[in-house]
Design an enzyme around this catalytic site. Structure first.
Site, PDB file in Angstrom:
ATOM      1  N   HIS A  69       4.046   1.654   2.112  1.00 36.72           N
ATOM      2  CA  HIS A  69       5.403   0.995   1.615  1.00 36.72           C
ATOM      3  C   HIS A  69       6.002   1.533   0.420  1.00 36.72           C
ATOM      4  O   HIS A  69       7.166   1.670   0.381  1.00 36.72           O
ATOM      5  CB  HIS A  69       4.974  -0.385   1.120  1.00 36.72           C
ATOM      6  CG  HIS A  69       4.162  -1.365   2.141  1.00 36.72           C
ATOM      7  ND1 HIS A  69       3.004  -1.741   2.023  1.00 36.72           N
ATOM      8  CD2 HIS A  69       4.478  -1.606   3.520  1.00 36.72           C
ATOM      9  CE1 HIS A  69       2.648  -2.617   2.906  1.00 36.72           C
ATOM     10  NE2 HIS A  69       3.298  -2.446   3.925  1.00 36.72           N
ATOM     11  N   CYS A 120       1.589  -9.031  20.857  1.00 35.81           N
ATOM     12  CA  CYS A 120       0.710  -8.655  19.726  1.00 35.81           C
ATOM     13  C   CYS A 120       1.219  -9.487  18.539  1.00 35.81           C
ATOM     14  O   CYS A 120       2.394  -9.578  18.011  1.00 35.81           O
ATOM     15  CB  CYS A 120       0.903  -7.638  19.324  1.00 35.81           C
ATOM     16  SG  CYS A 120       0.174  -7.041  17.526  1.00 35.81           S
ATOM     17  N   CYS A 131       2.351  -7.489  15.176  1.00 30.84           N
ATOM     18  CA  CYS A 131       3.600  -6.878  15.352  1.00 30.84           C
ATOM     19  C   CYS A 131       4.841  -7.770  15.590  1.00 30.84           C
ATOM     20  O   CYS A 131       5.967  -7.590  15.475  1.00 30.84           O
ATOM     21  CB  CYS A 131       3.786  -5.955  16.602  1.00 30.84           C
ATOM     22  SG  CYS A 131       2.551  -4.377  16.661  1.00 30.84           S
ATOM     23  N   CYS A 180      -3.302  -3.907  21.549  1.00 27.52           N
ATOM     24  CA  CYS A 180      -1.975  -3.212  21.100  1.00 27.52           C
ATOM     25  C   CYS A 180      -2.299  -1.625  20.620  1.00 27.52           C
ATOM     26  O   CYS A 180      -3.257  -1.391  19.776  1.00 27.52           O
ATOM     27  CB  CYS A 180      -1.698  -4.184  19.555  1.00 27.52           C
ATOM     28  SG  CYS A 180      -0.453  -3.248  18.644  1.00 27.52           S
ATOM     29  N   HIS A 232      -2.157  -1.966  16.526  1.00 30.70           N
ATOM     30  CA  HIS A 232      -3.355  -2.867  15.758  1.00 30.70           C
ATOM     31  C   HIS A 232      -4.533  -2.798  16.456  1.00 30.70           C
ATOM     32  O   HIS A 232      -5.698  -3.078  15.791  1.00 30.70           O
ATOM     33  CB  HIS A 232      -2.984  -4.063  15.420  1.00 30.70           C
ATOM     34  CG  HIS A 232      -1.818  -4.172  14.412  1.00 30.70           C
ATOM     35  ND1 HIS A 232      -0.521  -4.354  14.745  1.00 30.70           N
ATOM     36  CD2 HIS A 232      -1.643  -4.080  13.179  1.00 30.70           C
ATOM     37  CE1 HIS A 232       0.394  -4.500  13.853  1.00 30.70           C
ATOM     38  NE2 HIS A 232      -0.362  -4.407  12.808  1.00 30.70           N
ATOM     39  N   LYS A 271      -3.003   5.606  11.066  1.00 24.50           N
ATOM     40  CA  LYS A 271      -1.845   4.967  10.195  1.00 24.50           C
ATOM     41  C   LYS A 271      -2.799   4.095   9.328  1.00 24.50           C
ATOM     42  O   LYS A 271      -3.507   3.287   9.484  1.00 24.50           O
ATOM     43  CB  LYS A 271      -0.878   4.193  11.196  1.00 24.50           C
ATOM     44  CG  LYS A 271       0.173   3.652  10.144  1.00 24.50           C
ATOM     45  CD  LYS A 271       1.048   2.461  10.906  1.00 24.50           C
ATOM     46  CE  LYS A 271       1.881   2.042  10.023  1.00 24.50           C
ATOM     47  NZ  LYS A 271       2.403   0.707  10.353  1.00 24.50           N
ATOM     48  N   LYS A 326      -3.033  -2.219   6.213  1.00 22.03           N
ATOM     49  CA  LYS A 326      -3.996  -3.237   5.466  1.00 22.03           C
ATOM     50  C   LYS A 326      -5.020  -3.654   6.671  1.00 22.03           C
ATOM     51  O   LYS A 326      -6.075  -3.948   6.368  1.00 22.03           O
ATOM     52  CB  LYS A 326      -3.123  -4.349   4.980  1.00 22.03           C
ATOM     53  CG  LYS A 326      -4.036  -5.400   4.275  1.00 22.03           C
ATOM     54  CD  LYS A 326      -4.715  -5.075   2.967  1.00 22.03           C
ATOM     55  CE  LYS A 326      -5.352  -6.052   2.377  1.00 22.03           C
ATOM     56  NZ  LYS A 326      -5.871  -5.797   1.044  1.00 22.03           N
ATOM     57  N   HIS A 377       1.155  -1.265  -0.018  1.00 21.19           N
ATOM     58  CA  HIS A 377       0.108   0.104   0.081  1.00 21.19           C
ATOM     59  C   HIS A 377       0.945   1.230   0.032  1.00 21.19           C
ATOM     60  O   HIS A 377       2.338   0.856   0.003  1.00 21.19           O
ATOM     61  CB  HIS A 377      -1.188  -0.073   1.093  1.00 21.19           C
ATOM     62  CG  HIS A 377      -0.478   0.111   2.481  1.00 21.19           C
ATOM     63  ND1 HIS A 377       0.247   1.122   3.152  1.00 21.19           N
ATOM     64  CD2 HIS A 377      -0.514  -1.087   3.390  1.00 21.19           C
ATOM     65  CE1 HIS A 377       0.642   0.703   4.419  1.00 21.19           C
ATOM     66  NE2 HIS A 377       0.300  -0.569   4.648  1.00 21.19           N
TER      67      HIS A 377
HETATM   68  N1  MSP Z   1       8.945  -6.338   8.096  1.00 21.10           N
HETATM   69  C1  MSP Z   1       8.901  -5.225   9.229  1.00 21.10           C
HETATM   70  C2  MSP Z   1      10.294  -4.336   8.635  1.00 21.10           C
HETATM   71  C3  MSP Z   1      11.372  -5.118   8.796  1.00 21.10           C
HETATM   72  S1  MSP Z   1      12.910  -4.001   8.430  1.00 21.10           S
HETATM   73  C4  MSP Z   1      14.137  -5.093   8.879  1.00 21.10           C
HETATM   74  C5  MSP Z   1       7.679  -4.334   9.008  1.00 21.10           C
HETATM   75  N2  MSP Z   1       7.150  -4.238   7.629  1.00 21.10           N
HETATM   76  S2  MSP Z   1       5.764  -3.686   7.399  1.00 21.10           S
HETATM   77  O1  MSP Z   1       5.627  -4.303   6.181  1.00 21.10           O
HETATM   78  O2  MSP Z   1       5.013  -3.599   8.065  1.00 21.10           O
HETATM   79  O3  MSP Z   1       6.371  -2.238   6.821  1.00 21.10           O
HETATM   80  C6  MSP Z   1       6.603  -1.306   7.703  1.00 21.10           C
HETATM   81  C7  MSP Z   1       7.186  -0.094   7.227  1.00 21.10           C
HETATM   82  O4  MSP Z   1       6.149   0.454   5.925  1.00 21.10           O
HETATM   83  C8  MSP Z   1       7.007   1.165   8.112  1.00 21.10           C
HETATM   84  O5  MSP Z   1       7.986   1.195   8.894  1.00 21.10           O
HETATM   85  C9  MSP Z   1       7.071   2.422   7.015  1.00 21.10           C
HETATM   86  O6  MSP Z   1       8.576   2.501   6.476  1.00 21.10           O
HETATM   87  C10 MSP Z   1       6.127   1.899   6.036  1.00 21.10           C
HETATM   88  N3  MSP Z   1       4.821   2.182   6.404  1.00 21.10           N
HETATM   89  C11 MSP Z   1       3.687   1.383   6.369  1.00 21.10           C
HETATM   90  N4  MSP Z   1       2.751   1.925   6.443  1.00 21.10           N
HETATM   91  C12 MSP Z   1       3.066   3.345   6.782  1.00 21.10           C
HETATM   92  C13 MSP Z   1       2.193   4.524   6.581  1.00 21.10           C
HETATM   93  N5  MSP Z   1       0.946   4.568   6.830  1.00 21.10           N
HETATM   94  N6  MSP Z   1       2.730   5.772   6.500  1.00 21.10           N
HETATM   95  C14 MSP Z   1       4.194   5.742   6.469  1.00 21.10           C
HETATM   96  N7  MSP Z   1       4.952   4.749   6.283  1.00 21.10           N
HETATM   97  C15 MSP Z   1       4.476   3.366   6.522  1.00 21.10           C
HETATM   98  O7  MSP Z   1       7.488  -3.637   9.623  1.00 21.10           O
END
Ligand code: MSP
Length: 501
Positions: free
Chosen positions: A20, A125, A128, A143, A146, A295, A298, A17
């Protein structure tokens, strides 16, 4: 110098999304900028595939974790060209080469005496994949991210002696005030450390979807340690037949969101210290893109689909909007209405019109030839120091402030068109010299803007440079008056007007 930049690796339990895309575009802007400066760049992104959240999602869908990972990793891989990310490699933590490096590094940490077997009980969680401290927990044992109910879990497993790094981490934050950027995130990480560090779980025995612990194969490594090590393992097989560690380690920048600050700014440096590896130069922690104040995620179901945005408006518009509307480092709200407004008023009207007007006037009044005359002193002054300022801001990953500085000059050039009224000058042959100067000064402004805007809107810049008859992207050529354009062509609208259906 080498410049190694990374994004978080994304969980494959959901589809990509905008959140990412955001981190990835941020890292891409830095990678492109450093390439323009002639640095040796390596840019890594990828997917985090092990752990309970993925195992649970696979179970819900009735497929194996590997099948789910393969399917969803493909969506993340496809996202990269769609957002114009120029990553050099796409790592997947289910790659065998990654697993081998995880085992090797964590075995070293075990041999160095930083691992022991212990018992842990706490609020956990599963989304997380993390235990929550009493201070973090929301009312009703929920959490804070979430909002789901936490489970009380007990574990007999391997622990990493994080507490042994208390003093060294405190010293790190004293010695390197730019280790974590921006400053308010530095303070957050630093106060987390001074609050006192507890040892953390390094393995899980409850499920098998992970990298086996070499000294105790009934356990798999806790997903976070496995995941963090992607930044290191990626260099061992990210380019065929080459070990890139000597060339690129340590990383110049990890770009991450604030949700994973603790893992990157506290656990990660301790882990590297325990393994005797050099620490990254900087960790930049950005905020959340919010929709309806939450935030985007998904699991909350409030996502803005980056692919849908790209299909209607193009990848440049998305890349621009993300860093224009929300200051990189802060939280901020995004919406389709604001997106459309910025597209019309800034990309189409300000930049697009400036490019069309300038090239059209050159074609109409000078047959496309750029007059070889002295540039207007007011514009020389308006651009003075700009490229240094942008370089300085980007060396701290201040993507929004750098874009702001560039955009002020887009506006300055539009103001100059209004002030000089070249179409009036064109009516009076006695003022041909003034017209020459105005047109040449505008064209030179566009040339410089193209170089500076390349990391943000690379497709539009390619079109613009094509019309300007110049393909120089090197940052060293970004001084106003540094080069001379010869002939320009009229340009198709850079950002076509958009009618939403
Ligand atoms: N897999 C772990 C990260 C491991 S790194 C060694 C993880 N993955 S995640 O799919 O949840 O992605 C998290 C990251 O996606 C956040 O740290 C951020 O960089 C980005 N984002 C996810 N949602 C976001 C928003 N709503 N806004 C901005 N960035 C966001 O955590």
């Amino acid at each position: 110098m080498s410049f190694y930049v990374t994004t978080p690796i994304y969980y494959v339990n959901a589809a990509p999304h905008l959140g990412h895309a955001y981190s990835t575009i941020g890292a891409d802007i830095l990678a492109r900028h450093q390439r323009q400066r002639g640095e040796d760049v390596f840019f890594l992104t990828g997917t985090d595939e092990h752990g309970e959240p993925v195992a649970l999602a696979a179970e819900r869908e009735g497929v194996s974790p590997q099948e789910l990972a393969d399917r969803n990793a493909a969506h993340f891989r496809d996202l990269m060209p769609a957002i114009d990310a120029t990553n050099d490699f796409f790592i997947r933590t289910s790659d065998a080469q990654h697993g081998a490096v995880v085992q090797e590094v964590l075995q070293r940490i075990y041999d160095n005496g930083y691992v022991y077997k212990g018992h842990y009980e706490g609020w956990y969680c599963p989304r997380c994949a993390d235990f929550k401290s009493e201070a973090e927990i929301e009312d009703g044992n929920r959490c804070p991210i979430h909002h789901i109910e936490l489970t009380r879990e007990q574990e007999e497993n391997w622990f990493f002696k994080l507490s042994a790094f208390q003093e060294r981490l405190e010293q790190l934050y004293v010695d390197r005030p730019d280790f974590v950027l921006p400053a308010h995130r530095f303070n957050e990480a630093s106060s987390f450390i001074s609050g006192g560090l507890q040892d953390v779980s390094l393995s899980r025995a409850k499920f098998t979807w992970g990298v086996p612990v070499p000294w105790d194969p009934d356990h798999v490594f806790y997903v976070w340690f496995d995941a963090l090590l992607n930044y290191y393992s990626g260099l061992t097989y990210g380019r065929d037949g080459e070990d890139l560690r000597d060339r690129f380690w340590p990383p110049a920048f990890h770009i991450i969101g604030k949700d994973i600050l603790k893992f990157h700014c506290v656990f990660w440096p301790a882990l590297l210290m325990a393994a005797g590896l050099e620490l990254p130069r900087h960790i930049f922690v950005h905020g959340y893109l919010l929709m309806d104040g939450e935030k985007m995620s998904k699991s909350l179901g409030n996502v803005l689909d980056p692919i849908a945005v790209i299909d209607s408006f193009g990848s440049d518009a998305l890349r621009f909007y993300c860093f224009r509307d929300v200051s990189f480092g802060q939280d901020g709200s995004v919406s389709t209405t604001q997106f459309e407004q910025r597209y019309e008023s800034e990309l189409a009207n300000e930049l697009g019109n400036l490019a069309s007007r300038t090239t059209n006037m050159l074609v109409r009044y000078r047959d496309g030839a750029v007059p070889d005359v002295t540039l207007d002193a007011t514009l020389v002054e308006a651009f003075d120091g700009l490229s240094d300022e942008v370089a300085e801001l980007l060396s701290r990953a201040e993507l929004t402030r750098a874009l702001d500085a560039i955009w002020q000059r887009v506006r300055r050039l539009n103001g100059y068109v209004t002030e000089t009224e070249p179409w009036q000058l064109a009516k009076d042959p006695a003022r041909a010299g003034e017209l020459d100067r105005a047109l040449a000064s505008l064209a030179e402004g566009l040339r410089v803007l193209a170089i500076l805007l390349h990391p943000y809107v690379p497709k539009a810049v390619a079109k613009l440079q094509d019309a300007l008859g110049d393909d120089e992207l090197s940052f060293a050529a970004a001084g106003y008056g540094d080069r001379r354009l010869r002939a320009v062509n009229a340009i198709e609208p850079l950002f076509p007007r958009h009618t939403t259906t």
